[in-house]
Design a protein around this motif. Structure first.
Motif, PDB file in Angstrom:
ATOM      1  N   GLN A  75      57.672  28.600  37.806  1.00 48.86           N
ATOM      2  CA  GLN A  75      56.510  29.490  37.759  1.00 48.86           C
ATOM      3  C   GLN A  75      56.371  30.164  36.398  1.00 48.86           C
ATOM      4  O   GLN A  75      57.347  30.344  35.672  1.00 48.86           O
ATOM      5  CB  GLN A  75      56.607  30.555  38.856  1.00 48.86           C
ATOM      6  CG  GLN A  75      56.453  30.009  40.252  1.00 48.86           C
ATOM      7  CD  GLN A  75      56.375  31.110  41.299  1.00 48.86           C
ATOM      8  OE1 GLN A  75      56.314  32.293  40.987  1.00 48.86           O
ATOM      9  NE2 GLN A  75      56.377  30.718  42.558  1.00 48.86           N
ATOM     10  N   THR A 167      40.320  30.361  41.804  1.00 48.49           N
ATOM     11  CA  THR A 167      40.960  30.844  43.026  1.00 48.49           C
ATOM     12  C   THR A 167      41.709  29.683  43.655  1.00 48.49           C
ATOM     13  O   THR A 167      41.163  28.586  43.775  1.00 48.49           O
ATOM     14  CB  THR A 167      39.917  31.388  44.024  1.00 48.49           C
ATOM     15  OG1 THR A 167      39.219  32.483  43.423  1.00 48.49           O
ATOM     16  CG2 THR A 167      40.581  31.859  45.304  1.00 48.49           C
ATOM     17  N   VAL A 168      42.968  29.911  44.020  1.00 52.11           N
ATOM     18  CA  VAL A 168      43.756  28.876  44.676  1.00 52.11           C
ATOM     19  C   VAL A 168      44.096  29.329  46.092  1.00 52.11           C
ATOM     20  O   VAL A 168      44.148  30.529  46.391  1.00 52.11           O
ATOM     21  CB  VAL A 168      45.049  28.564  43.890  1.00 52.11           C
ATOM     22  CG1 VAL A 168      44.718  27.916  42.558  1.00 52.11           C
ATOM     23  CG2 VAL A 168      45.895  29.811  43.686  1.00 52.11           C
ATOM     24  N   ALA A 177      44.025  32.840  39.995  1.00 52.41           N
ATOM     25  CA  ALA A 177      44.913  32.036  39.155  1.00 52.41           C
ATOM     26  C   ALA A 177      44.274  31.860  37.787  1.00 52.41           C
ATOM     27  O   ALA A 177      43.068  32.099  37.600  1.00 52.41           O
ATOM     28  CB  ALA A 177      45.197  30.684  39.804  1.00 52.41           C
ATOM     29  N   LEU A 184      49.733  26.518  35.322  1.00 44.61           N
ATOM     30  CA  LEU A 184      48.972  27.278  36.308  1.00 44.61           C
ATOM     31  C   LEU A 184      49.689  28.599  36.536  1.00 44.61           C
ATOM     32  O   LEU A 184      50.857  28.619  36.937  1.00 44.61           O
ATOM     33  CB  LEU A 184      48.861  26.513  37.628  1.00 44.61           C
ATOM     34  CG  LEU A 184      48.045  27.218  38.718  1.00 44.61           C
ATOM     35  CD1 LEU A 184      46.554  27.169  38.386  1.00 44.61           C
ATOM     36  CD2 LEU A 184      48.302  26.600  40.088  1.00 44.61           C
ATOM     37  N   TRP A 186      49.792  31.760  38.836  1.00 42.78           N
ATOM     38  CA  TRP A 186      49.300  32.124  40.156  1.00 42.78           C
ATOM     39  C   TRP A 186      50.268  33.120  40.797  1.00 42.78           C
ATOM     40  O   TRP A 186      51.220  33.575  40.177  1.00 42.78           O
ATOM     41  CB  TRP A 186      49.138  30.869  41.032  1.00 42.78           C
ATOM     42  CG  TRP A 186      50.413  30.187  41.427  1.00 42.78           C
ATOM     43  CD1 TRP A 186      51.207  29.398  40.628  1.00 42.78           C
ATOM     44  CD2 TRP A 186      51.085  30.267  42.695  1.00 42.78           C
ATOM     45  NE1 TRP A 186      52.310  28.974  41.316  1.00 42.78           N
ATOM     46  CE2 TRP A 186      52.266  29.479  42.591  1.00 42.78           C
ATOM     47  CE3 TRP A 186      50.785  30.888  43.904  1.00 42.78           C
ATOM     48  CZ2 TRP A 186      53.154  29.323  43.658  1.00 42.78           C
ATOM     49  CZ3 TRP A 186      51.665  30.740  44.964  1.00 42.78           C
ATOM     50  CH2 TRP A 186      52.830  29.961  44.836  1.00 42.78           C
ATOM     51  N   ALA A 190      49.749  36.261  38.507  1.00 43.16           N
ATOM     52  CA  ALA A 190      48.295  36.203  38.410  1.00 43.16           C
ATOM     53  C   ALA A 190      47.648  37.397  39.097  1.00 43.16           C
ATOM     54  O   ALA A 190      46.622  37.916  38.627  1.00 43.16           O
ATOM     55  CB  ALA A 190      47.778  34.905  39.028  1.00 43.16           C
ATOM     56  N   LEU A 214      46.137  24.792  46.337  1.00 40.34           N
ATOM     57  CA  LEU A 214      47.250  25.164  45.467  1.00 40.34           C
ATOM     58  C   LEU A 214      48.128  23.967  45.137  1.00 40.34           C
ATOM     59  O   LEU A 214      48.542  23.795  43.985  1.00 40.34           O
ATOM     60  CB  LEU A 214      48.082  26.268  46.126  1.00 40.34           C
ATOM     61  CG  LEU A 214      49.344  26.706  45.384  1.00 40.34           C
ATOM     62  CD1 LEU A 214      49.010  27.229  43.994  1.00 40.34           C
ATOM     63  CD2 LEU A 214      50.104  27.759  46.181  1.00 40.34           C
TER      64      LEU A 214
END
Length: 228
Positions: A75, A167-168, A177, A184, A186, A190, A214
Motif C-alpha cells: 500500500q 472512487t473505488v 482514491a 493506487l 486508497w 486516501a 477495487l
C-alpha cells in the motif's frame, strides 16, 4: 505548534485543531480499536512558507510499503508505525518512524497539529495522524527496503487534479482514491488526503459517483498488493 503553519496551511490546521477535519472522516474510522496498540503517522507537507495560496511546489511525503510486509503490504502510506515504549508521544513516534523509513531529519520539520485517533479496521490500531510542515527539505529515500521500497513526494496539484481521482469499492465498502505514477492510493491514506484537501479548500470537483472495482484498480496498479 499551529501558530507556525504557513498561511496556505492555516485552514487545514484550523480544521485539525477544531476537530472539523476528524468529523469529516467516515463514521467507522473515527474511534475504536485497541488503545494499547497505538500508532502514529506523519502527514508531512512541503511548500513555500511565504505563499498565501496553495503554492505550486506544495507536496506531501508518501511511501510504498514493501509487498513482503505482513500488514498493509504494497500500500501507499504516510511514514509511521506503532508507538514504542520509548516514544514521548505520538509526535515523537511519527518523527522516529519517518526517520527509520525515509531518513527524514526531524529538525527539518515543524509539527503543527494532531488529529484525534483514527481507527483502521484492518489492523484494529487507533492511529494518530500528525500534520507537519517540512520547512527545510532534506534528503530522504529508502532506508529499509523491507519496510518501504519507494519514498517520494507527491505534488498537491497532482492530487487535486480530477483526472487523478476516483472512487473505488469492494463489497459494501467504497472510498476515495488517487492515482500517482501508476500507484493506487486508497483506504486510510486516501481518506485522510481526501478530507485534508476538502478541509483546506484545495478540492476541485471530481467524479465521486462512478465506483471502480477495487480489485480491478489494484490489478492495474504498481502496488503489488495482496488482493482482499
Amino acid at each position: 505548534m499551529p501558530h507556525a503553519a504557513p498561511v496556505w496551511m492555516r485552514r487545514l490546521v484550523d480544521g485539525v485543531t477544531s476537530g472539523e477535519l476528524h468529523r469529516g472522516l467516515p463514521d467507522s474510522s473515527r474511534s475504536g480499536g485497541d488503545h494499547d496498540r497505538r500508532a502514529a503517522v506523519l502527514m508531512l507537507f512541503s511548500g513555500a512558507e511565504t505563499s498565501a495560496e496553495l503554492p505550486n511546489d506544495a507536496a506531501i511525503l508518501l511511501t510504498h510499503r514493501s509487498p513482503t510486509m505482513r500488514s498493509h503490504s504494497g500500500q501507499i502510506a504516510f511514514p509511521g508505525g506503532r508507538v514504542d515504549p520509548g516514544d514521548v508521544n505520538a509526535v515523537d513516534c511519527a518523527l522516529r518512524e519517518a526517520w527509520e523509513e525515509t531518513g527524514l531529519d526531524r529538525t527539518s520539520t515543524t509539527p503543527l497539529a494532531q488529529l484525534d485517533d483514527v481507527h483502521i479496521r484492518a489492523s484494529g490500531y487507533p492511529v494518530h495522524p500528525i500534520v507537519a510542515h517540512w520547512h527545510t527539505r532534506t534528503p530522504v529515500g529508502v532506508v529499509s527496503p523491507d519496510e518501504a521500497d519507494e519514498v517520494f513526494e507527491v505534488p498537491l496539484m497532482h492530487l487535486t487534479d480530477p483526472a487523478n481521482r476516483l472512487t473505488v469499492g469492494w463489497r459494501n465498502w467504497r472510498g476515495p482514491a488517487f492515482t500517482v505514477d501508476g500507484f493506487l492510493v486508497w483506504g486510510f491514506t486516501a481518506g485522510l488526503l481526501n478530507a485534508s484537501l476538502h478541509q483546506a479548500g484545495w478540492d476541485n470537483p471530481w467524479d465521486r459517483d462512478t465506483v471502480h472495482d477495487l480489485h480491478d484498480a489494484l490489478a492495474r496498479s504498481r502496488n503489488n498488493e495482496r488482493l482482499l
